[in-house]
Scaffold this motif. Structure first.
Motif, PDB file in Angstrom:
ATOM      1  N   TRP A   1      30.758  42.486  40.882  1.00 18.16           N
ATOM      2  CA  TRP A   1      31.877  43.082  41.610  1.00 18.16           C
ATOM      3  C   TRP A   1      31.452  44.487  42.010  1.00 18.16           C
ATOM      4  CZ3 TRP A   1      32.975  41.473  36.394  1.00 18.16           C
ATOM      5  CH2 TRP A   1      32.930  42.498  35.438  1.00 18.16           C
ATOM      6  N   PRO A   2      32.199  45.199  42.840  1.00 12.18           N
ATOM      7  CA  PRO A   2      31.731  46.482  43.379  1.00 12.18           C
ATOM      8  C   PRO A   2      31.355  47.506  42.310  1.00 12.18           C
ATOM      9  CG  PRO A   2      33.579  45.697  44.659  1.00 12.18           C
ATOM     10  CD  PRO A   2      33.458  44.762  43.483  1.00 12.18           C
ATOM     11  N   ALA A   3      30.144  48.004  42.402  1.00 11.94           N
ATOM     12  CA  ALA A   3      29.652  48.978  41.431  1.00 11.94           C
ATOM     13  C   ALA A   3      30.280  50.345  41.628  1.00 11.94           C
ATOM     14  CB  ALA A   3      28.128  49.090  41.536  1.00 11.94           C
ATOM     15  N   ALA A   4      30.847  50.601  42.810  1.00 14.94           N
ATOM     16  CA  ALA A   4      31.416  51.922  43.083  1.00 14.94           C
ATOM     17  C   ALA A   4      32.680  52.183  42.282  1.00 14.94           C
ATOM     18  CB  ALA A   4      31.724  52.053  44.575  1.00 14.94           C
ATOM     19  N   ALA A   5      33.307  51.144  41.800  1.00 15.51           N
ATOM     20  CA  ALA A   5      34.521  51.333  41.003  1.00 15.51           C
ATOM     21  C   ALA A   5      34.169  51.983  39.669  1.00 15.51           C
ATOM     22  CB  ALA A   5      35.204  49.994  40.754  1.00 15.51           C
ATOM     23  N   PRO A   6      34.986  52.928  39.187  1.00 13.67           N
ATOM     24  CA  PRO A   6      34.755  53.478  37.858  1.00 13.67           C
ATOM     25  C   PRO A   6      35.141  52.459  36.801  1.00 13.67           C
ATOM     26  CG  PRO A   6      36.792  54.341  38.719  1.00 13.67           C
ATOM     27  CD  PRO A   6      36.173  53.523  39.828  1.00 13.67           C
ATOM     28  N   GLU A   7      34.700  52.680  35.586  1.00 16.24           N
ATOM     29  CA  GLU A   7      34.952  51.699  34.528  1.00 16.24           C
ATOM     30  C   GLU A   7      36.442  51.486  34.275  1.00 16.24           C
ATOM     31  OE1 GLU A   7      33.288  50.623  30.047  1.00 16.24           O
ATOM     32  OE2 GLU A   7      33.183  52.684  30.789  1.00 16.24           O
TER      33      GLU A   7
END
Length: 334
Positions: A290-296
């Motif tokens: 899933w998108p890596a740009a999202a924060p944890e």
């Protein structure tokens, strides 16, 4: 189920747009000083609350615990909730023990919040602060848009107390990231193919994704009757790891952050012991990205959407009706 999954970007965007209003109302009921927080939920809502437990403890810097409703409804526990924030989550707002537990907590000094999709439900009416998900009627028995909305609601409550990284920029991007996942069903179909013919599954995660692993296991169980269970990566090492030698299928959830290295290390160990492991998340070797740009802090929403896709695809492969799994009802009475 498919149609309700597709609604999620727009529905979540609308809920995220209520961030300031929810924050303002929460501050009106938040105890000062705050002794701690108690969460009340069952089923999918409890998995959302597991994520909420992590987020709220980070934000409040006070202990957060999961309630045992049977203590109040069966054993007559006289718990003193003075100084506690009490948050109950139920998509329908009609599970009797959840409603009763929140009512008792309020009568014994707790400051109560209800997260629910039905504005007129008993749970919404029982709380000082109802957080209305307003994602529309959910007809499929397996919960989808209501679960991701609950995850968002917990993020908004935590962010209202202290900055945990779920601020305006993250919120503005999240619905688009959910849409990107929904527009890319291929990886979920491949994971469903991997699971076709299996009779069991272990979902594994640690930290902020642990609740998402629990929801992944439940969604796959509900739609396919495959026996699935979730483990904390830490708990799995305490004995249950012995089952890896049987070739157990394991879906391990990870996102860049403090817990990612530990999950990756566990995946390697499980493979060495004989387990059949697939990784989920924006990490090396992932079968379900899933998108890596999202924060944890936003990753649980994306992980749950991926789990919904896997459950739907696997149900279709097995010729099952994902909307009405045999023997299940939309509201479970406990």
């Amino acid at each position: 189920m498919s149609a309700e999954m597709a609604e999620q970007p727009a529905r979540l965007a609308a809920l995220l747009g209520q961030a300031d209003a929810i924050a303002s109302r929460l501050r009106e009921v938040l105890p000062e000083p705050l002794a701690g927080t108690v969460l009340i939920a069952r089923g999918s809502s409890d998995h959302a609350a597991t994520t909420g437990r992590y987020l709220l403890e980070l934000a409040t810097r006070r202990p957060v615990a999961s309630a045992s409703p049977s203590l109040y409804t069966m054993y007559g526990a006289q718990t003193d909730f003075t100084g506690f924030l009490v948050v109950a989550a139920s998509q329908s707002g009609r599970t009797p023990e959840i409603v009763r537990s929140l009512q008792l907590a309020r009568s014994r000094g707790g400051y109560t919040v209800a997260i629910t999709n039905d504005r007129k439900s008993p749970l919404a009416l029982a709380a000082e602060l109802p957080v209305h998900l307003d994602v529309g009627i959910e007809r499929a028995v397996p919960a989808t848009k209501t679960v991701t909305a609950e995850l968002v609601a917990f993020g908004l409550l935590a962010q209202a107390v202290r900055d945990i990284g779920f601020g305006p920029q993250v919120r503005e991007q999240l619905s688009g990231q959910v849409a990107a996942v929904l527009d890319d069903p291929g990886p979920a179909g491949e994971v469903a193919g991997w699971l076709a013919g299996r009779t069991r599954l272990a979902a594994v995660a640690r930290g902020l994704l642990y609740g998402a692993a629990g929801e992944a296991a439940l969604k796959i169980e509900e739609t396919t009757s495959l026996f699935a269970t979730a483990y904390s990566a830490a708990d799995l090492r305490h004995g249950p790891i012995a089952i890896a030698t049987t070739g157990l299928p394991v879906l391990a959830f990870a996102h860049p952050g403090p817990a990612a290295a530990d999950v990756a290390d566990l995946a390697r160990d499980l493979r060495h012991r004989g387990a059949d492991v697939r990784l989920a998340g924006p990490v090396d070797g992932s079968a379900l990205p899933w998108p890596a740009a999202a924060p944890e802090v936003a990753a649980p929403v994306l992980a749950v959407v991926r789990a919904q896709q896997v459950a739907l695809a696997l149900a279709r492969r097995l010729g099952r009706d994902p909307d009405e799994p045999g023997g299940l009802n939309k509201v479970t009475v406990t």
